[in-house]
Design a protein around this motif. Sequence first.
Motif, PDB file in Angstrom:
ATOM      1  N   ASP A  99       0.833  -1.207   0.000  1.00 53.52           N
ATOM      2  CA  ASP A  99       0.000   0.000   0.000  1.00 53.52           C
ATOM      3  C   ASP A  99       0.865   1.253   0.000  1.00 53.52           C
ATOM      4  OD1 ASP A  99      -2.997  -0.919   0.514  1.00 53.52           O
ATOM      5  OD2 ASP A  99      -1.666  -2.231   1.639  1.00 53.52           O
ATOM      6  N   ALA A 130       4.527   3.341   6.514  1.00 47.82           N
ATOM      7  CA  ALA A 130       3.327   3.782   7.234  1.00 47.82           C
ATOM      8  C   ALA A 130       3.795   4.607   8.436  1.00 47.82           C
ATOM      9  CB  ALA A 130       2.508   2.594   7.700  1.00 47.82           C
ATOM     10  N   VAL A 148       2.534   6.232  11.681  1.00 48.75           N
ATOM     11  CA  VAL A 148       1.366   6.111  12.556  1.00 48.75           C
ATOM     12  C   VAL A 148       1.461   7.157  13.674  1.00 48.75           C
ATOM     13  CG1 VAL A 148       0.007   4.551  13.995  1.00 48.75           C
ATOM     14  CG2 VAL A 148       1.332   3.633  12.047  1.00 48.75           C
ATOM     15  N   ARG A 207       2.407   6.797   3.784  1.00 49.76           N
ATOM     16  CA  ARG A 207       1.006   6.950   4.146  1.00 49.76           C
ATOM     17  C   ARG A 207       0.912   7.278   5.634  1.00 49.76           C
ATOM     18  NH1 ARG A 207      -3.616   2.719   2.422  1.00 49.76           N
ATOM     19  NH2 ARG A 207      -2.925   3.576   0.424  1.00 49.76           N
ATOM     20  N   LEU A 221      -1.357   7.671   8.920  1.00 52.06           N
ATOM     21  CA  LEU A 221      -2.640   7.204   9.441  1.00 52.06           C
ATOM     22  C   LEU A 221      -2.560   7.038  10.956  1.00 52.06           C
ATOM     23  CD1 LEU A 221      -1.322   4.218   9.498  1.00 52.06           C
ATOM     24  CD2 LEU A 221      -2.518   3.885   7.355  1.00 52.06           C
ATOM     25  N   ASN A 222      -3.704   6.984  11.558  1.00 56.86           N
ATOM     26  CA  ASN A 222      -3.727   6.834  13.011  1.00 56.86           C
ATOM     27  C   ASN A 222      -3.969   5.399  13.460  1.00 56.86           C
ATOM     28  OD1 ASN A 222      -6.414   6.522  12.455  1.00 56.86           O
ATOM     29  ND2 ASN A 222      -7.046   8.483  13.324  1.00 56.86           N
ATOM     30  N   GLN A 223      -4.251   4.524  12.493  1.00 53.49           N
ATOM     31  CA  GLN A 223      -4.403   3.114  12.801  1.00 53.49           C
ATOM     32  C   GLN A 223      -4.147   2.310  11.536  1.00 53.49           C
ATOM     33  OE1 GLN A 223      -7.971   2.106  14.928  1.00 53.49           O
ATOM     34  NE2 GLN A 223      -7.845  -0.067  14.399  1.00 53.49           N
ATOM     35  N   ILE A 224      -3.463   1.195  11.653  1.00 54.45           N
ATOM     36  CA  ILE A 224      -3.123   0.389  10.491  1.00 54.45           C
ATOM     37  C   ILE A 224      -4.262  -0.587  10.176  1.00 54.45           C
ATOM     38  CG2 ILE A 224      -1.525  -1.308   9.536  1.00 54.45           C
ATOM     39  CD1 ILE A 224       0.655  -0.126  11.220  1.00 54.45           C
TER      40      ILE A 224
END
Length: 363
Positions: free
Chosen positions: A312, A316, A318, A343, A345-348
């Motif tokens: 993806d 990541a 986080v 990317r 994000l706050n949660q995988i």
Amino acid sequence: MNSALRTDEEAILKLRTLYESRGYQGYKMNGFEEYDIYAQNKDFLGGEAVITFTDTEGRLMALKPDVTMSIIRSRTEEDGVTEKLYYDENVCRVSHDSHRLKEILQSGLECIGNIDLYNTCEVVTLAAESLGLFGRKYILDISHMGIVTGLIDTLPVSESQRKELTRLIGSKNIHGISGLLSGISCDDEAKEKLLKLTEISGSPDEVLPSLRDICSNTPAEDGLRELKRVTETLRGSEIFGSLRFDFSVVQDMSYYNGIVFQGFIEGIPEKVLSGGRYDPLLRRIGKNKGAIGFALDVESLERILDTKDSLDADIALVYSAEDDAAEVAKRAAELSQNGQRVRVLNQIPKRARFGKVIYFNET
């Protein structure tokens, strides 16, 4: 190669660079065209389904299943001029993997005009070099429709029998060919030559001696002469060792004549490239020139290309609700400076895949 590109984009860039290095110009077609040209030449599409719709002016339109016919119809004939075009287009075809109709990315080229020995050898060379761009062993299987049809012409067969023989040769169905020929009254030598042609395959030097005997005193001699000239012209080139003669490589004789070929790359079970000389198709569309070209299925290359598209993102990053949004943005910008895909994000997600996971509060 730019790591920010998807693998299919990298493949297209490599192919485009190769074709432009030989002076081929890019061609861009519309997403859909009038259906009539496809309706008149359905066999050329190899049984592919065509998605149609009616436009606002009442015309029946088709989502493009093929690029070659679009190129041919759009060109204005000019005496003495040979056009050299390449393309990378999404066409609506049946996928090899899913067997469902979908958009498939193709790359290819067309050489249209006064096709001589040089042009033929150039296109064959570019087909082989296209296969060789991806770091795997490859084979370009070459045949000649003039040899195949020349031997069939020595037999007293109907048009439907000619088509059936071509199909059986394409599948190397010796039993089927023998069965069909058993019901035909003619010289046994003519039958035996066709069976021998179907069975032989190998390097040009291995096959040419047998071809001399098979084609002797038949209309196939003209095709053999051209094949020998192409062989001698390409001898000594870097691609020569990857060429193989195989006369099960056949195309619809209503559309193709001369050299035809298919390309295979190690690690991909089906052919990835197909092409050849298709002067009869131009005649059917009202053009009076020659043409040779090929198309490569870029989608099929995904099996052997870099697997980074399965991720993806490369990284990541986080963060939590307590982290400073401006600092998170700053950190993401720093990580992406070297071309990495980041990317934030706050949660995988459970099924997400990343090359590396970095937690902002641990950096």
